[in-house]
Design an enzyme around this catalytic site. Structure first.
Site, PDB file in Angstrom:
ATOM      1  N   ARG A  20       0.817  -1.221   0.000  1.00 24.03           N
ATOM      2  CA  ARG A  20       0.000   0.000   0.000  1.00 24.03           C
ATOM      3  C   ARG A  20       0.852   1.273   0.000  1.00 24.03           C
ATOM      4  O   ARG A  20       1.648   1.493   0.894  1.00 24.03           O
ATOM      5  CB  ARG A  20      -0.908  -0.012   1.221  1.00 24.03           C
ATOM      6  CG  ARG A  20      -2.097   0.915   1.136  1.00 24.03           C
ATOM      7  CD  ARG A  20      -2.968   0.746   2.351  1.00 24.03           C
ATOM      8  NE  ARG A  20      -4.290   1.315   2.159  1.00 24.03           N
ATOM      9  CZ  ARG A  20      -5.302   1.160   3.007  1.00 24.03           C
ATOM     10  NH1 ARG A  20      -5.141   0.440   4.088  1.00 24.03           N
ATOM     11  NH2 ARG A  20      -6.464   1.715   2.771  1.00 24.03           N
ATOM     12  N   GLU A  65      -4.532   4.842  -0.790  1.00 23.54           N
ATOM     13  CA  GLU A  65      -3.083   4.824  -0.573  1.00 23.54           C
ATOM     14  C   GLU A  65      -2.504   6.150  -0.086  1.00 23.54           C
ATOM     15  O   GLU A  65      -1.734   6.163   0.866  1.00 23.54           O
ATOM     16  CB  GLU A  65      -2.379   4.392  -1.866  1.00 23.54           C
ATOM     17  CG  GLU A  65      -2.920   3.076  -2.369  1.00 23.54           C
ATOM     18  CD  GLU A  65      -1.934   2.310  -3.209  1.00 23.54           C
ATOM     19  OE1 GLU A  65      -0.880   1.952  -2.698  1.00 23.54           O
ATOM     20  OE2 GLU A  65      -2.246   2.059  -4.371  1.00 23.54           O
TER      21      GLU A  65
END
Length: 1365
Positions: A940, A1296
Site C-alpha cells: 500500500r 493509498e
C-alpha cells in the site's frame, strides 16, 4: 506415564463421547473420532457449517477466531458466558458447553443482531475477515454487562456497558482495514453513558438531528436481550469434564486431587509416553507445539484448584482460576474486613492484570498456568513480577507430598517436572502498623509498572516492575523515611523476575533525598542488566530507573519541582482510549446514488460471518491440503529433504517439488522477470519455497512441513548478498527500463551554486513492513473434466495467476479458470505474491488428480511475504538562509530481494511524492539492488510512503540546521502552480485543480494549528517528563488510472448482474460499481429506474468470463471499474431507449420491470461488455496535521489529535472513502511508529507472529481523529463524463495517499523529542547545536524514542538538581 492405577480407571469412568452445542445445535463426537489436540477452531471450520470463526494467527493474538463459550451451573442454576480464542481452546475441554459464533449472534435467515446492523451502518467493516470476531467480542461484553444485577438499569435502547468498557471490548481484536474508529463507534453506540454527538459518521441519522431521533433510527437494542440462550437439552447432560480414550491417546478430567495423583507419573521414567496438563491451553499460543501428547489432564474440575478463599490473612486463589476471575475477585466491593491498604494492593494488581494478553485469552488462561510457564520455561510473566514483592506463597503438590514455598523460592527452583502441580497461590494482606503516640504517620505504597508497545496489553512488556514500600511522614519534620521496601523487576531479558535486594537494603531506614535517590539509581543500574541477545538492553535498563524514579519522586518535599508533571502523578496509570472524532462529509445527489454514503455491499453478511472467503468454500471429501517447506539458508544447494522421525509424519501423502512441475517452473511472472515456484538446485534466499508437503488435513500438512529437514551444501558458493551495500560492491542490480525511470528536474550544480547553506551526504535508512492482511495467502485447486483446472484464489490479480498456472502446467490458458470473490485484505501482498500459492495448489492437484487446498499459517506467510522495500538514501541539499531550497540530489539504494517482482516500478513511484515540494532542482541516482533476501513486492502506497518520508526528513534537517520553525520551511517550499507544472509536466492539471495552498490554510484554521503550537509550548514548559510536538505535512499524489473491463447484463425480472475486473478487497469497489450501474441505467428514465440500486448484484471475478482483468491496486481500480461499467450501461440505455419510445406510444408510461420484460420478448441484447482505456492521469493534493505526546520515562508516544483534510474531487461514496482514508492513515502509523520486521543474520524473518509483530490497535490510534473530505469538484475528464454531455463526477484515490500522511505523526514525535533534547542540554550544560540535528529512525518505537530523549535523562536531571544545591 506408566499404567494408570485400576482404582483411577474405576473412579474416572470413561465417557464415550463429547456432547456440546454450537449455535443451539447439538453435536456429539465419539472418542474414536476425536483427537485430543484438536482445537475448537479446527472442529468448527472443518466439521460444522459455521465458518465465521477465522484463523488469523493461531496464537490468540488477533481475535478473528473469538467465540462465546457458555457453561451451565446446575447448583446455582446460572449460565456463565465468556469469550475465548477458539484457536487455543481444545475441543475436549468444551464438553457440556454451548458455543455461539457470529452466525449464532445473528444472520440473514433469522435476522441480524443490532451489533451486526450497526457494524454495517457505521461503515465499520471493510474486508470483513475480522468483523465476525469483533461482533462476538462485543456481544460477549453486552451479555455480561446486562446480566450484572448490581448495575443500575440503563437508558431505554442502551445496554449496561459504559463507554470505556465498550471500547475495551474489542481491544484484543486486530483490524488492518478500518483504522478502528468506526468500530469503536459501534461499540460506544450501545453504552449507557455515551454522548450521541461523539458517535461518528453513519447511515442512520443526519447531522443536527436530536438524540431522540438518532436513537429511534439506530437498530433497536433491548437491554437483557443479548442473552446467549443456553440450550435446554444441554442442561440435562451431566456437565462434567470429558474422559476419553482415542487412538491410543487419553483425555482425563479428574474430579479430585486423589484422582489427579493416580494419573501422574509415579517416577521419573515416563515409559516413553508424554503428558500435558491443561486448563485453558493458552500457553500454546506462545510455545508452539508440534508434538502430540499421549495423555492430557484437564485440571478445571478439581475443586481445590478452582477456589477463591478470602480471610483476614489474605486471598487464596486456586491455580486453575482464570485470570479474568482473579481480576473480578480482587476488584470485588465486599473484600470483607481487609484494611484499606490491602484493598488498594488488590485493586492495583487487578488493574495490572487487565493489561495482560486480551480479554478472550484472560477468560481461559489460568493464573497457575502463567506462573508455571514462568517457572518452567522462563516466560516473561507480568503476574510473577507483580506478586513477587508482596510475599506471595505457592502451594505445590509433588507426587503425594504438599509443599509451601515463597514465590521467589518457587521461581528460583530448577524447572519442575510433570508430576509437580501448582495447587494454589496466596496473596497476603498488608497493613501499616500505626502507633498513636508516634511522631510519624506511616503509609503503605504499592505500584506496578509495565512498558509495552500497546497501552492496553496484548503485547509483552519490555520491562515490568512492582514496588511495595512502608514510609513514614514526620508530623513536624519535612522528610519522608523509607522504613522498608520490596522492589521487583522482570521481563527485561532475564530468566525470572528479581528482587533488587541491594537497592532495598540501601534505601531501608533512609530519609529520601535527591542524593539518596541518585545513589539508589546508580546501584540499580548494576542490577537490572539484560542477558546477552536481548533486544534494546540499554533501553530496558533505563526503564527500571524510570519506574523507580516515578515511584519515589512524589515522596520528596519538593515534589512538584522533582516530578514536574510526572506521567500521571501517583498511581493512576490506566490508559485512556479513543476519546472522540469528527467527520465532515460532503455528499452529492446530482448523480444519485453515486456520491451518496451507501452502506458497503455485503457488510451485514460479513458481520454475521456468512460472507464466503476462499478457505470457507466447502472442500470435497477427497481434498488434500498443502504446506510449504521453505529454505532457512540464503544461498545454498538443496541436496535432499527428509523428516525428523525418519518416516512420513501422520497423514502426509506426498512431497511436491520442482521435479513434479509438468511445464515451466514459475511461481510468478511479469514482463520484467520471473520467480520460480520451487528452488531448482540453488536457494536464492531464506524463505524461498523448496517443496510442498501434501497431507489429509491442513494441520497434518503444517506439522509435516515443520518436521522436514533440508540437507544443504554451500561448498564453493560465493557468500550471499544480504545488504544493499554488498549489492553495490558486487554490482548486483536489476535493470530499470528507461521508460520507467523518472526524469531529472532542473540543473543541480546551478541550484547548489545559488545556495547559502549546504548539507552534504546525509543518510537515511528505511526498513520493511509486513502486509498483515487478516486472511493469509490461500487457494483451492480442483481438477475438472478434460484436463481442466478450477482454482479459487484470494488474489488481487487473478489474470496473472491464470497465465502463470497455464504455463506451469503446460496447458492452454482456456483449460484454467481462476475465481476470486473477495479477499480478506491485500494491500499489495496478494498481487504477485498470491500467485505462487495458487500455482502450488494447481501443480499438486494436477499431479495427484485430487483437489488441493492451502491456507498458509501466519509464520510461513510472514517469512515468505517480503513486504515493503527497505532502502538506504544519501542526500545533498542546498538552501537559502530563509529555508528556500535551491537543489536536492538523492542517491537511493532499494533492496528488491532475490527476484524482480514489481521492484522496477519503485524509482518512478518514489519520485512522484518527493515532488510535493519545490526543490529548485531535483537530481537522483536510484539503483534497484538484487540481494539474497525474500523478494519485495508492492505494499500500500509503494515507494510513495518512503518518498514522502524522505522529503519530510530533509525539510526537518534544514529547519534544524537553520534553527527555524519547520512549518515555515515547509510553507516556503510549497509549489506555486508554475513550479508544479515544471516538476510534474503534463500531470499538473488546470490551475483551479491545484488546491494545496488553500487546503494548507484551511487546515491551520480548522485544526487551530497555531493555537495548538502555543498550547504545546506551554505544556512543555510546565512538564519535565512529558513533551508534546505538532506537525502538518502536505501530499501531492500522482494518480495512475489503468484500463479495466466490465460487463453488465439485465435479467428477465429486471435484476442486474455486473462483472468487473477489479477485485473486492474491502475497499468498497463492488459498492461503487453498484452505485454507478444504478445511476447510469437510471438515465433510461422510466418508472422505478431511480431505485435500481437494490436490483444490482456484482459477482465474483472469473478469468474465463471476463478477460483482461489486470491488477487491483493503486487506489484507482474502483474508478476504472466504474467507468467500464458506465460504458456498458450507456450502450444498454441506448438499446432500451428506442424500445421505450415505441412502448410509450403503445402503452403510455411504463415501469422498469415491464420495459425489461418487453426487451427480452423483443430479443434486445441486454448484455454488454466493455474495456475502459483511460486517456490521461491527473494529480491531487491533500494535507494533514498531527499532535503527539511523548513520555520521556518510557519513550511511549500518544497521538493526541489528527486532523486530515482530503480533497477527493467528487467522491463516488464518501462513507467508503472515509473508511479508506482512516484505515490507510492508521496503517501508516504502523509503518512510522510501531512495526518492526527484522531478520536474522541469514535474512530469515524473525518477527513471525502476533507476539513479535505489532500492528496498530484501538488503543494506539489518535485520541481525537478528525477527517474532512473535500469535494472540490475542480477536476475534469474523469469518471461519469457521460456521452454527449459534460457531466463529471471525479473520484480521487483514497486508499493509498492517506498512508503517506502518517509521516506527520513521525514529524510531531521528532518535534517532541527536540523539546526533550533542549531540556537535557539545559541540565547537562552542553552546547545546544550538537543536539538539535538528529535522524529519527523508522519505525520510531518506544526504545528508539527513549534513546533519542536520553537513556540517562533522569540521572542527568538528578545531577543537575544536586549541583544547584
Amino acid at each position: 506415564m506408566g499404567e494408570v492405577t485400576a482404582a483411577a480407571e474405576e473412579t474416572i469412568r470413561k465417557q464415550r463421547q463429547l456432547v456440546f452445542a454450537v449455535n443451539g445445535r447439538r453435536f456429539e463426537v465419539s472418542d474414536s473420532d476425536v483427537d485430543p489436540c484438536t482445537t475448537l477452531l479446527d472442529f468448527l471450520r472443518y466439521h460444522t457449517p459455521f465458518k465465521s470463526v477465522k484463523l488469523g494467527c493461531g496464537e490468540g493474538g488477533c481475535g478473528a477466531c473469538v467465540v462465546l463459550l457458555s457453561k451451565y451451573d446446575p447448583v446455582l442454576d446460572q449460565v456463565e458466558d465468556y469469550s475465548v480464542s477458539s484457536c487455543l481452546t481444545l475441543l475436549c475441554s468444551v464438553n457440556g458447553c454451548s458455543i455461539t459464533t457470529a452466525e449464532g449472534v445473528g444472520n440473514s435467515k433469522d435476522g441480524f443482531h443490532p451489533i451486526q446492523e450497526r457494524f454495517a451502518g457505521f461503515h465499520a467493516s471493510q474486508c470483513g475477515f475480522c468483523t465476525p470476531g469483533m461482533c462476538v467480542s462485543l456481544f460477549s461484553a453486552l451479555v455480561n454487562a446486562d446480566k450484572n444485577i448490581d448495575r443500575p438499569e440503563p437508558r431505554p435502547g442502551f445496554s449496561k456497558l459504559t463507554v470505556s468498557e465498550a471500547e475495551k471490548a474489542i481491544s484484543g481484536n486486530l483490524c488492518r482495514c478500518t483504522g478502528y474508529r468506526p468500530i469503536a463507534d459501534v461499540c460506544k453506540s450501545f453504552a449507557t453513558d455515551v454522548d450521541m454527538e461523539d458517535l461518528g459518521f453513519n447511515s442512520f441519522w443526519r447531522k443536527g438531528e436530536t438524540d431522540q431521533v438518532k436513537l429511534c433510527r439506530l437498530p433497536s437494542y433491548e437491554n437483557g436481550k443479548a442473552s446467549s440462550k443456553f440450550p435446554e437439552f444441554l442442561k440435562k447432560e451431566i456437565n462434567v469434564g470429558a474422559n476419553l480414550a482415542s487412538k491410543g491417546y487419553h483425555w482425563y478430567s479428574p474430579k479430585s486431587l486423589e484422582q489427579l495423583q493416580s494419573l501422574l507419573p509415579q517416577n521419573e521414567e515416563n515409559d516413553g509416553t508424554s503428558m500435558k496438563i491443561v486448563v485453558g491451553n493458552t500457553g500454546m499460543g506462545y510455545y508452539k507445539e508440534s508434538e502430540q501428547y499421549d495423555t492430557y489432564i484437564d485440571l478445571k474440575h478439581i475443586p481445590e484448584l478452582s477456589i477463591i478463599r478470602k480471610d483476614k490473612t489474605g486471598i487464596e486463589i486456586g491455580a486453575a482460576v482464570t485470570i479474568s476471575k482473579v481480576i473480578d475477585a480482587l476488584k470485588e466491593e465486599n473484600l470483607g474486613d481487609f484494611h484499606l491498604e490491602s484493598k488498594t494492593v488488590f485493586q492495583k494488581i487487578a488493574d495490572h492484570l487487565e493489561k495482560i494478553a486480551s480479554g478472550f485469552v484472560r477468560n481461559s488462561g489460568s493464573i497457575g498456568g502463567n506462573l508455571m510457564m514462568a517457572q518452567r520455561k522462563h516466560f516473561p510473566s507480568d503476574i510473577a513480577t507483580i506478586l513477587l514483592p508482596l510475599g506471595t506463597t505457592m502451594n505445590i503438590m509433588i507426587g503425594k507430598k504438599l509443599e509451601d514455598l515463597t514465590l521467589e523460592e518457587f521461581l528460583g527452583r530448577p524447572p519442575l517436572d510433570s508430576k509437580s502441580i501448582l495447587l494454589s497461590i496466596k496473596i497476603p494482606c498488608w497493613e501499616v502498623r500505626r502507633n498513636a503516640s508516634s511522631e510519624t504517620d506511616n503509609m503503605l505504597l504499592f505500584e506496578t509498572y509495565r512498558a509495552a508497545p500497546r497501552p492496553l496489553g496484548n503485547a509483552l512488556p519490555y520491562l515490568n516492575a512492582a514496588f511495595l514500600a512502608d514510609v513514614s511522614f514526620g508530623r513536624n519534620s519535612t522528610g519522608v523515611m523509607l522504613n522498608n521496601c520490596q522492589l521487583a523487576f522482570g521481563a527485561y531479558g532475564t530468566k525470572r523476575p528479581i528482587r533488587a535486594r541491594k537497592v532495598e537494603e540501601f534505601l531501608t531506614g533512609k530519609f529520601l533525598s535527591v542524593d539518596v535517590l541518585y545513589e539508589a539509581i546508580k546501584l540499580l543500574e548494576t542490577i537490572v542488566i539484560p542477558e546477552d541477545d536481548t533486544s534494546s538492553p540499554a533501553y530496558r535498563s533505563s526503564l527500571a530507573v524510570g519506574f523507580l524514579y516515578e515511584f519515589l519522586s512524589p515522596l520528596f518535599h519538593t515534589s512538584t519541582e522533582i516530578t514536574g508533571g510526572l506521567p500521571n502523578g501517583y498511581g493512576i496509570k490506566s490508559p485512556t482510549m479513543l476519546s472522540s472524532s469528527k467527520q465532515v462529509i460532503q455528499s452529492s445527489k446530482e448523480y444519485h446514488p453515486v456520491g451518496q454514503p451507501v452502506i458497503k455491499a455485503g457488510a451485514a453478511i460479513q458481520a454475521s460471518g456468512e460472507a464466503v472467503f476462499v478457505d470457507d468454500i466447502p472442500t470435497p471429501s477427497n481434498c488434500l491440503y498443502g504446506a510449504f517447506i521453505y529454505s532457512t539458508e540464503p544461498l545454498a544447494r538443496v541436496k535432499g529433504i527428509k523428516f525428523k522421525s525418519g518416516s512420513s509424519p501422520v497423514g502426509v501423502t506426498a512431497i511436491i517439488s520442482v521435479k513434479d512441475i509438468p511445464g515451466k517452473n514459475l511461481g510468478t511472472s511479469t514482463v520484467f522477470g520471473e520467480e520460480p515456484l520451487y528452488a531448482d538446485e540453488l536457494t536464492q534466499c531464506a524463505g524461498e519455497r523448496i517443496a510442498l508437503v501434501v497431507a489429509d488435513t491442513q494441520k497434518h500438512a503444517d506439522l509435516g512441513a515443520n518436521l522436514a529437514v533440508i540437507d544443504y551444501d554451500k561448498e564453493n558458493l560465493e557468500p550471499p548478498i544480504l545488504s544493499v551495500e554488498e549489492a553495490v560492491e558486487r554490482s548486483s542490480f536489476f535493470e530499470v527500463p528507461p521508460f520507467l525511470y523518472p526524469e531529472q528536474v532542473g540543473d543541480f550544480s546551478e541550484g547548489m551554486a545559488e545556495a547559502d547553506h549546504k548539507i552534504l551526504s546525509a543518510e537515511i535508512k528505511l526498513g520493511s513492513q509486513y502486509y498483515f492482511y487478516m486472511e493469509t495467502q490461500t487457494a483451492l485447486a480442483m481438477p475438472d473434466e478434460d484436463n481442466t483446472m478450477v482454482v479459487y484464489s484470494s488474489n488481487q490479480c487473478p489474470e496473472f495467476a491464470h497465465d502463470t498456472i497455464a504455463k506451469c502446467l503446460g496447458l492452454p490458458a482456456n483449460n484454467i479458470r481462476v475465481l476470486t470473490r473477495r479477499v480478506g485484505g491485500g494491500f499489495g501482498g496478494k498481487a504477485l505474491k498470491a500467485n505462487s500459492v495458487a500455482v502450488a495448489c494447481a501443480v499438486a492437484a494436477y499431479k495427484l488428480q485430487r483437489p488441493v487446498s492451502m491456507y498458509l499459517n501466519r509464520k510461513t506467510d510472514m517469512i515468505m511475504a517480503g513486504g515493503r522495500h527497505p532502502m538506504k538514501v544519501t542526500y545533498s541539499v542546498g538552501f537559502k538562509a530563509s529555508g528556500k531550497i535551491t537543489a536536492l540530489k538523492l542517491d537511493i539504494l532499494i533492496d528488491a530481494g532475490a527476484f524482480v517482482d514489481t521492484s522496477v516500478f519503485m524509482p518512478s513511484l518514489m519520485i512522484g511524492p518527493l515532488k510535493k515540494y519545490n526543490w529548485g532542482a531535483l537530481n537522483f541516482d536510484i539503483k534497484v539492488c538484487k540481494t539474497n533476501l525474500p523478494s519485495r513486492s508492492s505494499m500500500r502506497a509503494p515507494g510513495e510512503v518512503q518518498g514522502s518520508f524522505i522529503a519530510e526528513a530533509i525539510i526537518e534537517h534544514i529547519a534544524s540546521t537553520l534553527s527555524i520553525e519547520v512549518d515555515s520551511v515547509r510553507y516556503i517550499n510549497l509549489h506555486t502552480y508554475n513550479s508544479l507544472s515544471f516538476f510534474h509536466k503534463n500531470n499538473a492539471g488546470e490551475p483551479l485543480e491545484y488546491t494545496l495552498p488553500s487546503i494548507w490554510d484551511k487546515l491551520a484554521t480548522s485544526s487551530s494549528f497555531f493555537q495548538r503550537i502555543e498550547t504545546a509550548k506551554e505544556f512543555n514548559r510546565c512538564n519535565k517528563w512529558r513533551k508534546r510536538g505538532i506537525s502538518r505535512v502536505p501530499i501531492v499524489h500522482e494518480v495512475n488510472v489503468r484500463q479495466a473491463p466490465g460487463k453488465v447484463s439485465i435479467l428477465k425480472d429486471g435484476s442486474i448482474v455486473v462483472e468487473v475486473g477489479g477485485i473486492e478487497l474491502g475497499q468498497g469497489l463492488w459498492t461503487k460499481v453498484k452505485q454507478t450501474t444504478a445511476y447510469a441505467l437510471s438515465l433510461i428514465k422510466c418508472g422505478g429506474s431511480e431505485n435500481l440500486l437494490e436490483k444490482v448484484r456484482v459477482i465474483q471475478s472469473d478469468t474465463l468470463s471476463l478477460i483482461q482483468g489486470g491488477f487491483t491496486g493503486g487506489s484507482t481500480t474502483s474508478e476504472s471499474s466504474c467507468e467500464a461499467v458506465r460504458l456498458c450501461c450507456n450502450v444498454l440505455v441506448e438499446r432500451l431507449t428506442a424500445l421505450k419510445e415505441r412502448l410509450l406510444e403503445q402503452m403510455g408510461p411504463i415501469d422498469w420491470d415491464t420495459l425489461i420484460f418487453q426487451a427480452h420478448f423483443s430479443s434486445v441484447n441486454l448484455s454488454v461488455s466493455s474495456l475502459f482505456i483511460p486517456e490521461a492521469s491527473s494529480t491531487h493534493y491533500l494535507n494533514y496535521g498531527a499532535a503527539v505526546e511523548v513520555n520521556l520515562l518510557t519513550g511511549e508516544t500518544t497521538i493526541l489529535q489528527s486532523d486530515i483534510i482530503y480533497d477527493c474531487g467528487q467522491s463516488l461514496n464518501p462513507a467508503v472513502d472515509l473508511g479508506q482514508i482512516e484505515g490507510a492513515y492508521v496503517q501508516g502509523i504502523g509503518f512510522f511508529m510501531l512495526e518492526e520486521y527484522p531478520t536474522n543474520s541469514d535474512g530469515l524473518v524473525t518477527a513471525n507472529g502476533t507476539w513479535t509483530y505489532k500492528i496498530p490497535t484501538v488503543d494506539t490510534i489518535p485520541k481525537q481523529f478528525n477527517v474532512e473530505i473535500l469535494n472540490s469538484g475542480h477536476h475534469k475528464n474523469r469518471v461519469l463524463s457521460s456521452k454527449g454531455k459534460s457531466e463529471h463526477c471525479h473520484q480521487i484515490a483514497s486508499g493509498e495517499p492517506p498512508l503517506t500522511l502518517a509521516v506527520s505523526v513521525h514529524c510531531a514525535t521528532r518535534a517532541a523529542i527536540r523539546e526533550a533534547k533542549k531540556q537535557l542540554v539545559s541540565w547537562s550544560g552542553r552546547n545546544e547545536s550538537d543536539n538539535s540535528i538528529f535522524q529519527l529512525e523508522v519505525p520510531a518505537t518506544m526504545p528508539v524514542v527513549k534513546q533519542q530523549c536520553g537513556l540517562d535523562t533522569i540521572q542527568k536531571f538528578l545531577q543537575w538538581t544536586m549541583a544547584k544545591k
